[in-house]
Design an enzyme around this catalytic site. Structure first.
Site, PDB file in Angstrom:
ATOM      1  N   ARG A   1       0.844  -1.198   0.000  1.00 38.58           N
ATOM      2  CA  ARG A   1       0.000   0.000   0.000  1.00 38.58           C
ATOM      3  C   ARG A   1       0.875   1.242   0.000  1.00 38.58           C
ATOM      4  O   ARG A   1       1.839   1.350   0.774  1.00 38.58           O
ATOM      5  CB  ARG A   1      -0.925   0.008   1.213  1.00 38.58           C
ATOM      6  CG  ARG A   1      -1.603   1.359   1.444  1.00 38.58           C
ATOM      7  CD  ARG A   1      -2.822   1.293   2.314  1.00 38.58           C
ATOM      8  NE  ARG A   1      -3.123   2.575   2.917  1.00 38.58           N
ATOM      9  CZ  ARG A   1      -3.594   3.641   2.273  1.00 38.58           C
ATOM     10  NH1 ARG A   1      -3.776   3.580   0.962  1.00 38.58           N
ATOM     11  NH2 ARG A   1      -3.849   4.764   2.919  1.00 38.58           N
TER      12      ARG A   1
ATOM     13  N   GLU B   1      -5.172   5.800   8.975  1.00 46.13           N
ATOM     14  CA  GLU B   1      -5.507   5.711   7.557  1.00 46.13           C
ATOM     15  C   GLU B   1      -6.668   4.737   7.429  1.00 46.13           C
ATOM     16  O   GLU B   1      -7.318   4.451   8.427  1.00 46.13           O
ATOM     17  CB  GLU B   1      -4.285   5.360   6.705  1.00 46.13           C
ATOM     18  CG  GLU B   1      -3.539   4.107   7.109  1.00 46.13           C
ATOM     19  CD  GLU B   1      -4.209   2.863   6.597  1.00 46.13           C
ATOM     20  OE1 GLU B   1      -4.138   2.573   5.401  1.00 46.13           O
ATOM     21  OE2 GLU B   1      -4.817   2.128   7.422  1.00 46.13           O
TER      22      GLU B   1
ATOM     23  N   GLU C   1      -6.978   1.701   4.950  1.00 42.98           N
ATOM     24  CA  GLU C   1      -6.929   0.461   4.167  1.00 42.98           C
ATOM     25  C   GLU C   1      -5.926  -0.591   4.629  1.00 42.98           C
ATOM     26  O   GLU C   1      -6.058  -1.763   4.271  1.00 42.98           O
ATOM     27  CB  GLU C   1      -6.631   0.776   2.692  1.00 42.98           C
ATOM     28  CG  GLU C   1      -7.719   1.520   1.952  1.00 42.98           C
ATOM     29  CD  GLU C   1      -7.644   3.028   2.099  1.00 42.98           C
ATOM     30  OE1 GLU C   1      -8.677   3.698   1.973  1.00 42.98           O
ATOM     31  OE2 GLU C   1      -6.533   3.544   2.368  1.00 42.98           O
TER      32      GLU C   1
ATOM     33  N   ASP D   1      -1.911  14.920   6.878  1.00 40.41           N
ATOM     34  CA  ASP D   1      -2.751  15.701   7.785  1.00 40.41           C
ATOM     35  C   ASP D   1      -2.243  15.559   9.217  1.00 40.41           C
ATOM     36  O   ASP D   1      -1.666  14.522   9.584  1.00 40.41           O
ATOM     37  CB  ASP D   1      -4.199  15.202   7.750  1.00 40.41           C
ATOM     38  CG  ASP D   1      -4.826  15.284   6.378  1.00 40.41           C
ATOM     39  OD1 ASP D   1      -5.467  16.314   6.103  1.00 40.41           O
ATOM     40  OD2 ASP D   1      -4.656  14.338   5.586  1.00 40.41           O
TER      41      ASP D   1
END
Length: 227
Positions: free
Chosen positions: A90, A171, A173, A196
């Site tokens: 990822r 996050e 996923e 962020d």
């Protein structure tokens, strides 16, 4: 193994090694960065852009968007595995829960807390570990992340609980990806750009994000040498 898939409709072969951004635009940018020549579109069905081609090391590479959240990531990962993927990495963004993290820095997931419904539906009850070989190859600072279902979470107390459990970033996923890969005995890992700051709602600028994304691409590709 069946190669008939419902959500990915491949026009090109899927490589054994796959980068998995959530964002279709990031999939295109990383494919253009890492694949020599013009990347060939693997999939565009359901807006899940994916690309395959020969990378700079002379071996096949696939970059496939997962969409946002665990349910979408689970579908994409399962179908990529049906199509021949064996190492899944990822490459996304995360929000910092820790004051020690800075906008634009890279963070690899040394573990993913299953704060999302999809990973728990797959049986996760405790932190999920990445593949140790893949994780060791990622040249980025490591920390525990939490995967969640909500980007706009109305309950700030959840973030406090995840911090207490050791998470430094959030996050959507990674935990699901780790759970799917573990079911199949395959390798998965995660590296993200800090985009962020959760406590202050600071957001990285567009140019800084693109620069950090490019660095993430280099780090991710270096961690996935051809088998």
């Amino acid at each position: 193994m069946s190669t008939e898939t419902l959500h990915l409709r491949p026009h090109e072969p899927v490589a054994e090694r796959v980068l998995l951004p959530g964002d279709p635009g990031r999939a295109l940018r990383l494919a253009q960065q890492l694949i020599t020549g013009v990347p060939k579109m693997l999939n565009h069905h359901r807006g899940l852009w994916g690309y395959s081609g020969i990378a700079a090391d002379g071996h096949p590479l696939t970059v496939q968007a997962t969409g946002m959240g665990g349910p979408s990531a689970a579908i994409v990962a399962e179908e990529l595995i049906m199509l021949g993927a064996r190492r899944l990495l990822r490459v996304g963004t995360c929000g910092a829960l820790s004051a020690d993290l800075q906008l634009g820095q890279l963070l690899s997931a040394e573990a993913a807390l299953p704060g999302d419904g999809a990973s728990r539906a797959l049986g996760a009850t405790r932190p999920l570990a990445p593949d140790p070989k893949l994780q060791a190859a990622l040249q980025a600072p490591a920390g525990v992340i939490v995967s969640a279902d909500l980007f706009y979470d109305p309950d700030p107390r959840r973030a406090d609980g995840w911090r207490a459990d050791g998470a430094v970033a959030i996050e959507m996923e990674a935990a699901t990806l780790f759970a799917v890969a573990a079911r199949h005995g395959l390798a998965a890992a995660c590296v993200c750009v800090v985009s962020d700051i959760v406590s202050t709602h600071e957001r990285i600028g567009d140019e800084a994000l693109l620069a950090a994304e490019e660095e993430m691409g280099r780090v991710a590709f270096a961690a996935l040498p051809a088998a």
